[in-house]
Design a protein around this motif. Structure first.
Motif, PDB file in Angstrom:
ATOM      1  N   ARG A   1      14.952  80.548  62.495  1.00  0.00           N
ATOM      2  CA  ARG A   1      14.557  80.431  63.795  1.00  0.00           C
ATOM      3  C   ARG A   1      14.221  78.721  63.477  1.00  0.00           C
ATOM      4  O   ARG A   1      14.216  78.106  62.518  1.00  0.00           O
ATOM      5  CB  ARG A   1      13.183  80.830  64.017  1.00  0.00           C
ATOM      6  CG  ARG A   1      12.054  80.873  62.874  1.00  0.00           C
ATOM      7  CD  ARG A   1      10.967  81.557  62.834  1.00  0.00           C
ATOM      8  NE  ARG A   1       9.818  81.457  61.903  1.00  0.00           N
ATOM      9  CZ  ARG A   1       8.738  81.801  61.989  1.00  0.00           C
ATOM     10  NH1 ARG A   1       8.530  82.905  62.895  1.00  0.00           N
ATOM     11  NH2 ARG A   1       7.793  81.864  60.873  1.00  0.00           N
ATOM     12  N   PHE A   2      14.044  78.232  65.097  1.00  0.00           N
ATOM     13  CA  PHE A   2      13.754  76.788  65.153  1.00  0.00           C
ATOM     14  C   PHE A   2      11.994  76.776  65.205  1.00  0.00           C
ATOM     15  O   PHE A   2      11.565  77.643  65.612  1.00  0.00           O
ATOM     16  CB  PHE A   2      14.494  75.984  65.998  1.00  0.00           C
ATOM     17  CG  PHE A   2      15.909  76.166  65.895  1.00  0.00           C
ATOM     18  CD1 PHE A   2      16.650  75.535  65.315  1.00  0.00           C
ATOM     19  CD2 PHE A   2      16.560  77.344  66.549  1.00  0.00           C
ATOM     20  CE1 PHE A   2      18.090  75.303  65.104  1.00  0.00           C
ATOM     21  CE2 PHE A   2      17.988  77.249  66.383  1.00  0.00           C
ATOM     22  CZ  PHE A   2      18.661  76.475  65.673  1.00  0.00           C
ATOM     23  N   PHE A   3      11.525  75.389  65.014  1.00  0.00           N
ATOM     24  CA  PHE A   3      10.150  75.384  64.758  1.00  0.00           C
ATOM     25  C   PHE A   3      10.064  74.065  65.812  1.00  0.00           C
ATOM     26  O   PHE A   3      10.650  73.047  65.472  1.00  0.00           O
ATOM     27  CB  PHE A   3       9.621  75.050  63.716  1.00  0.00           C
ATOM     28  CG  PHE A   3       7.988  75.041  63.424  1.00  0.00           C
ATOM     29  CD1 PHE A   3       7.339  75.870  64.179  1.00  0.00           C
ATOM     30  CD2 PHE A   3       7.487  73.903  62.872  1.00  0.00           C
ATOM     31  CE1 PHE A   3       5.797  75.573  64.194  1.00  0.00           C
ATOM     32  CE2 PHE A   3       6.199  73.627  62.988  1.00  0.00           C
ATOM     33  CZ  PHE A   3       5.356  74.568  63.599  1.00  0.00           C
ATOM     34  N   ASN A   4       9.069  74.319  66.679  1.00  0.00           N
ATOM     35  CA  ASN A   4       8.902  72.668  67.275  1.00  0.00           C
ATOM     36  C   ASN A   4       7.417  72.145  66.900  1.00  0.00           C
ATOM     37  O   ASN A   4       6.234  72.854  67.271  1.00  0.00           O
ATOM     38  CB  ASN A   4       8.782  73.132  68.841  1.00  0.00           C
ATOM     39  CG  ASN A   4       8.253  72.058  69.675  1.00  0.00           C
ATOM     40  OD1 ASN A   4       7.651  70.851  69.364  1.00  0.00           O
ATOM     41  ND2 ASN A   4       8.973  71.872  70.836  1.00  0.00           N
ATOM     42  N   PRO A   5       7.275  71.487  66.003  1.00  0.00           N
ATOM     43  CA  PRO A   5       5.871  70.967  65.391  1.00  0.00           C
ATOM     44  C   PRO A   5       4.740  70.282  66.669  1.00  0.00           C
ATOM     45  O   PRO A   5       3.685  70.419  66.322  1.00  0.00           O
ATOM     46  CB  PRO A   5       6.395  69.621  64.572  1.00  0.00           C
ATOM     47  CG  PRO A   5       7.780  69.211  64.956  1.00  0.00           C
ATOM     48  CD  PRO A   5       8.330  70.374  65.715  1.00  0.00           C
ATOM     49  N   GLN A   6       5.495  69.822  67.606  1.00  0.00           N
ATOM     50  CA  GLN A   6       4.620  69.667  68.656  1.00  0.00           C
ATOM     51  C   GLN A   6       3.944  70.752  69.378  1.00  0.00           C
ATOM     52  O   GLN A   6       2.567  70.647  69.669  1.00  0.00           O
ATOM     53  CB  GLN A   6       5.131  68.841  69.929  1.00  0.00           C
ATOM     54  CG  GLN A   6       5.735  67.577  69.546  1.00  0.00           C
ATOM     55  CD  GLN A   6       6.508  66.792  70.661  1.00  0.00           C
ATOM     56  OE1 GLN A   6       6.760  67.113  71.700  1.00  0.00           O
ATOM     57  NE2 GLN A   6       7.032  65.605  69.988  1.00  0.00           N
TER      58      GLN A   6
ATOM     59  N   ASP B   1       5.711  76.196  68.550  1.00  0.00           N
ATOM     60  CA  ASP B   1       6.461  77.532  69.094  1.00  0.00           C
ATOM     61  C   ASP B   1       7.616  77.786  67.925  1.00  0.00           C
ATOM     62  O   ASP B   1       8.041  76.753  67.412  1.00  0.00           O
ATOM     63  CB  ASP B   1       6.926  77.318  70.391  1.00  0.00           C
ATOM     64  CG  ASP B   1       5.764  77.416  71.409  1.00  0.00           C
ATOM     65  OD1 ASP B   1       4.716  78.111  71.072  1.00  0.00           O
ATOM     66  OD2 ASP B   1       5.954  76.848  72.567  1.00  0.00           O
ATOM     67  N   TYR B   2       7.929  78.959  68.065  1.00  0.00           N
ATOM     68  CA  TYR B   2       9.533  78.926  67.382  1.00  0.00           C
ATOM     69  C   TYR B   2      10.375  79.621  68.354  1.00  0.00           C
ATOM     70  O   TYR B   2      10.060  79.922  69.557  1.00  0.00           O
ATOM     71  CB  TYR B   2       9.281  80.479  66.239  1.00  0.00           C
ATOM     72  CG  TYR B   2       8.171  80.073  65.247  1.00  0.00           C
ATOM     73  CD1 TYR B   2       8.930  79.177  63.995  1.00  0.00           C
ATOM     74  CD2 TYR B   2       6.897  80.536  65.250  1.00  0.00           C
ATOM     75  CE1 TYR B   2       7.786  78.817  63.051  1.00  0.00           C
ATOM     76  CE2 TYR B   2       6.140  80.024  64.130  1.00  0.00           C
ATOM     77  CZ  TYR B   2       6.587  79.346  63.010  1.00  0.00           C
ATOM     78  OH  TYR B   2       5.725  78.944  61.934  1.00  0.00           O
ATOM     79  N   LEU B   3      11.655  79.363  68.085  1.00  0.00           N
ATOM     80  CA  LEU B   3      12.732  79.767  68.870  1.00  0.00           C
ATOM     81  C   LEU B   3      13.777  80.426  68.101  1.00  0.00           C
ATOM     82  O   LEU B   3      14.313  79.683  67.192  1.00  0.00           O
ATOM     83  CB  LEU B   3      13.285  78.508  69.631  1.00  0.00           C
ATOM     84  CG  LEU B   3      14.515  78.743  70.708  1.00  0.00           C
ATOM     85  CD1 LEU B   3      14.201  79.579  71.862  1.00  0.00           C
ATOM     86  CD2 LEU B   3      15.174  77.235  70.846  1.00  0.00           C
TER      87      LEU B   3
ATOM     88  N   LYS C   1      11.681  82.506  72.672  1.00  0.00           N
ATOM     89  CA  LYS C   1      10.806  81.352  72.153  1.00  0.00           C
ATOM     90  C   LYS C   1       9.277  82.129  72.054  1.00  0.00           C
ATOM     91  O   LYS C   1       8.852  82.841  72.860  1.00  0.00           O
ATOM     92  CB  LYS C   1      10.663  80.194  73.432  1.00  0.00           C
ATOM     93  CG  LYS C   1       9.689  79.000  72.748  1.00  0.00           C
ATOM     94  CD  LYS C   1      10.054  77.865  73.407  1.00  0.00           C
ATOM     95  CE  LYS C   1       9.258  77.995  74.906  1.00  0.00           C
ATOM     96  NZ  LYS C   1       9.147  76.588  75.553  1.00  0.00           N
TER      97      LYS C   1
ATOM     98  N   MET D   1      13.073  71.722  64.941  1.00  0.00           N
ATOM     99  CA  MET D   1      13.752  71.487  63.448  1.00  0.00           C
ATOM    100  C   MET D   1      13.814  72.930  63.122  1.00  0.00           C
ATOM    101  O   MET D   1      13.461  73.786  63.561  1.00  0.00           O
ATOM    102  CB  MET D   1      12.734  70.830  62.665  1.00  0.00           C
ATOM    103  CG  MET D   1      11.374  71.373  62.962  1.00  0.00           C
ATOM    104  SD  MET D   1      10.281  70.142  61.749  1.00  0.00           S
ATOM    105  CE  MET D   1      10.557  70.379  60.221  1.00  0.00           C
TER     106      MET D   1
ATOM    107  N   MET E   1      22.530  76.367  61.378  1.00  0.00           N
ATOM    108  CA  MET E   1      22.227  77.198  62.547  1.00  0.00           C
ATOM    109  C   MET E   1      22.245  76.234  63.821  1.00  0.00           C
ATOM    110  O   MET E   1      21.418  75.145  63.753  1.00  0.00           O
ATOM    111  CB  MET E   1      20.752  77.726  62.325  1.00  0.00           C
ATOM    112  CG  MET E   1      20.283  78.568  63.295  1.00  0.00           C
ATOM    113  SD  MET E   1      18.910  79.660  63.066  1.00  0.00           S
ATOM    114  CE  MET E   1      17.422  78.318  62.648  1.00  0.00           C
TER     115      MET E   1
END
Lengths: 785, 68
Positions: free
Chosen positions: A739-744, A747-749, A762, B12, B46
């Motif tokens: 998954r992707f992570f948004n540090p701001q 949230d995860y995507l 998301k 990220m 990914m």
């Protein structure tokens, strides 16, 4: 697909048939375009329309004997449109002097025109336009012949108009009389000869279509040919002779494609039943003033057959009629390289068949579009996304998650019910007690009713057992849950039909050919088409014959409008039963304009809500605007569509089971995910309650709790994303940390490819609580390596 | 909705804890095979596809391939 046969049907469509006024005008002046320009106040353009078909329109327009007015369908609704008065007014207000003619080389041949009257002048001008060197022989010292005798024409105007002939380069030889004796000389001198004098010493036999004398180079027109004093017929014969002479000299077919020259009969029969009479406008001076002409033009009905367009929002959305629709299909089917731009349109028809019902000549697009979809599938040109979701849902219905076939519970298995007071008060228990183990009836509620009206199915089944066994002890009632295959049929997927059909057929044979009791109109249509050997009856007819479920019904007092299911448009017995039940329950019925055989589709038919949701919305909107009253339906999908369109709608079962209550409460239909879940739940519940069979719950369980707000649920519906898809994505992302992570935002995507779709979710993660913030998908596959 | 432009994003890779980089990626649908610049994790590969891209350009290409 036989495209040529299809094009034949397209040619039968009368949408483009001219109105009677145009067909009876020997030169076919486009009256609709003409009055439309007047209506807009554009008299110059209206003059152009005249000029386009009427030669010397500035003259003829003033003296035309207007056969068009005698056949105008407005005649009995306030009087014919005064086309000739409008022409005079247009000449007055919209005449523009012609541009200086371009002198083209006249090399195609030489033609002599005998007689400089109206028809001769017309022939000369027409042939000049086509590139012939024309010479007119006139016995007097001026052109125009009988035009000079018309009171309505000023001499200066005749002179001005006819002076254009010589300016074009046409030679005129005045004071030269040609006689029968000298005619041969001219025939030898020229490639062809037109005889347009008002009298002649010899009687020639003239071909009625080509105006040719035998096979010779002599053509006869004008009054000699028309045998009447009409100026417009004379002008028409001049034009037609010019066509013939051109064909004669260029050695092309004299008769091809000339069936509709001159006056002809149009296939259009314009009905004036609903036309409000409006009297003709009286002119206050010699000609209609601008405003008077506009008012008179507005009376024109612009006769055209638009019966199917009026009835169908699909044709309206694509602004198309059967003739042009078929041409688009033809183009779409024949294309080798390039974009098949008609795909969306072809998948936006509900295949409801209404067009055929309203068409005066019985053209129906349903069968044509259906065959087209099958052809697209066969040639692998059907857009995958159009029906993918519906076909997967059908697969679900035919899987073990929903599919169920059971005979009526046996006497042996039901013996715990056979004691007082159950047996005394329960018709169902008595029905089971009379069990014969011969399945005479098989209740087939269908996938959509089971999805959206889940709670009724068990009660209906029990009622059927009680009511039918009471009157017909020999025949047990079984149950069959599954999908008939209608979605595959709509999608043109013949390859998927056996999955449903063969299973139904096999079951029917194994159960000794029971009658299927159908609760869904689409099932009824599918059975009729693919399983004609199976006897079926609608649930509503069974209710009407064997009695309604005994529930505590508070008789309804309201008026409801009945929205018939389009798939049952020809089943009058069913229409009768439904209306009888509604009346028995105490309601009054408002019949809609489009009902019974003219029923309009709710927009679900043909899988339009999958392929083109906006088009499906048009159908709903169109239907609900027909009445202020709440709607009564007897097809689960109709209710779903109408309720989604914010119309209060009740299924016939709602009023039978007394659930037409809480009228202030907003109605809500289950989501796509809930529908699948309901089907699963129904099977589980029926097995347990009726057959005493316990099935283990096959639903996967997850270690997280999903939270979805209403907006996300709505988004999932719109994007055809199921809760189970979202769960799979989240589960996969938690297990594999993919998954992707948004540090701001923290949230995860995450994404997961499920069959042929990649789903993205998301979310916010707080312990085991997952709050979904967005969902979307794409079909494009990304190669991650 | 400025989470993704063509070349940069705040998103990220959660597993690798790496910033995403724009690289050529193979995508395919029906008869179509393309190479396009997309954001991906330089370590685990990914590929990131944002909502705008999925419902914009990608949907458009899907539809045009379906009508070919």
């Amino acid at each position: 697909m036989d495209l040529d046969k299809l094009l034949d049907i397209s040619n039968q469509c009368i949408h483009s048939e001219p109105p009677t006024c145009v067909a009876s005008c020997p030169v076919h002046m486009d009256v609709i375009a003409f009055v439309s320009e007047i209506e807009k106040g554009d008299f110059a353009k209206a003059y152009k329309v005249m000029e386009n078909k009427i030669p010397f329109s500035r003259l003829i327009g003033k003296i035309c004997d207007h056969p068009c007015e005698r056949v105008c369908v407005r005649e009995n609704c306030g009087g014919s449109i005064r086309i000739s008065e409008l022409e005079k007014s247009v000449i007055d207000l919209g005449y523009m002097p012609p541009k200086k003619p371009l002198l083209m080389p006249k090399t195609k041949g030489t033609v002599a025109v005998i007689g400089g009257g109206l028809s001769g002048c017309v022939t000369a001008v027409e042939l000049d336009k086509k590139g012939y060197k024309v010479t007119i022989y006139e016995k007097t010292d001026r052109l125009g012949g009988s035009l000079w005798a018309h009171e309505g024409l000023e001499a200066s105007l005749i002179e001005e108009e006819l002076s254009t002939i010589e300016k074009k380069g046409i030679s005129v030889v005045y004071t030269t009389e040609v006689t029968e004796q000298t005619l041969q000389t001219y025939l030898q001198q020229y490639d062809a000869l037109y005889l347009g004098t008002s009298e002649w010493s010899k009687h020639y036999t003239i071909h009625p279509q080509t105006l040719q004398v035998d096979d010779s180079a002599l053509f006869v027109g004008g009054k000699l040919q028309t045998q009447n004093p009409s100026v417009i017929f004379s002008a028409s014969s001049g034009k037609r002779a010019a066509v013939s002479i051109d064909r004669y000299i260029t050695k092309t077919s004299m008769s091809a494609s000339r069936e509709r020259e001159g006056v002809f009969e149009t296939k259009l029969e314009f009905k004036t039943d609903n036309v409000t009479p409006v009297e003709s406008v009286e002119k206050t001076s010699a000609y209609y003033a601008e405003n008077e002409a506009i008012q008179e033009a507005k009376r024109c009905l612009k006769c055209q057959c638009t019966e199917c367009i009026k009835a169908c929002v699909h044709m309206q959305r694509f602004n198309i009629t059967p003739d042009s629709y078929i041409r688009s299909i033809n183009h779409n089917e024949r294309i080798v390289l390039g974009t098949r731009s008609a795909n969306l349109m072809i998948n936006s028809c509900t295949e409801c068949g209404l067009c055929k019902e309203v068409c005066p000549i019985g053209i129906g697009m349903k069968e044509i579009i259906h065959a087209t979809r099958q052809s697209m599938v066969e040639r692998k040109k059907m857009p995958l996304s159009a029906h993918d979701f519906a076909l997967k849902d059908m697969q679900f219905s035919n899987s073990d998650a929903f599919s169920l076939i059971r005979k009526q519970p046996s006497k042996e298995a039901s013996k715990n019910l056979f004691y007082y007071p159950v047996i005394a008060f329960s018709a169902y228990a008595r029905g089971l007690y009379k069990g014969s183990s011969k399945t005479g009836y098989l209740f087939y509620p269908g996938c959509q009713l089971s999805s959206t009206h889940t709670e009724y199915i068990g009660d209906i089944y029990k009622h059927l057992v009680g009511a039918i066994k009471n009157k017909d002890a020999d025949n047990d009632v079984g149950l069959y849950l599954g999908c008939c295959g209608a979605p595959a049929d709509w999608a043109g997927r013949l390859d998927l039909m056996p999955e449903s059909i063969e299973k139904i057929h096999k079951t029917w044979q194994e159960m000794d050919e029971p009658t299927f009791i159908l609760a869904c109109s689409s099932c009824a249509a599918t059975f009729e088409k693919y399983l004609p050997m199976i006897k079926t009856i609608s649930l509503w007819e069974v209710f009407d014959t064997y009695g309604l479920p005994e529930v505590d019904i508070k008789k309804g007092k309201r008026e409801l409008c009945i929205h018939d299911a389009c798939a049952t448009r020809h089943n009058s017995k069913l229409h009768q039963s439904v209306r009888h039940i509604v009346k028995t329950l105490g309601y009054t019925i408002q019949e809609l304009e489009y009902s019974k055989e003219k029923a309009k589709c709710c927009g679900y038919g043909g899988l339009v809500s999958n392929a083109n949701p906006e088009q499906a919305e048009d159908f709903v909107k169109d239907r609900i605007e027909e009445s202020e009253h709440d709607v009564l339906v007897y097809c689960a999908m109709c209710k779903d569509a109408l309720v989604k369109g914010s119309k209060r709608a009740y299924h016939l079962l709602d009023i039978i089971y007394g659930n037409e209550v809480n009228q202030d409460e907003p109605q809500k239909m289950p989501t796509l995910s809930e529908r699948q879940n309901n089907r699963k739940r129904l099977k589980y519940k029926l097995l347990k309650e009726i057959w005493n069979e316990e099935e283990s719950d096959m639903s996967p369980s997850y270690n997280f709790t999903l939270h979805l707000c209403d907006e996300i649920v709505a988004l999932m519906e719109k994007r055809f994303i199921l809760l189970s898809d979202v769960e799979k994505v989240v589960e996969h992302s938690l297990t594999h940390k993919e998954r992707f992570f948004n540090p701001q935002t923290s949230d995860y995507l995450a994404r997961l490819r499920v069959q042929n779709v990649t789903f993205w979710v998301k979310y916010e993660e707080q312990g085991s609580d997952i709050t979904v913030k967005d969902v979307y998908s794409h079909r494009m596959e990304v190669v991650e390596d | 909705m400025n989470e993704q432009t063509n070349t940069t994003t705040v998103w990220m890779c959660d597993k690798c804890q790496k910033a995403l980089m724009s690289q050529k990626v193979k995508v395919r649908y029906l008869e179509g095979n393309f190479e396009v610049e997309l954001l991906k994790c330089p370590e685990c590969n990914m590929v990131f596809i944002g909502e705008d891209l999925a419902l914009g350009k990608i949907l458009e290409v899907e539809k045009s391939l379906e009508d070919k």
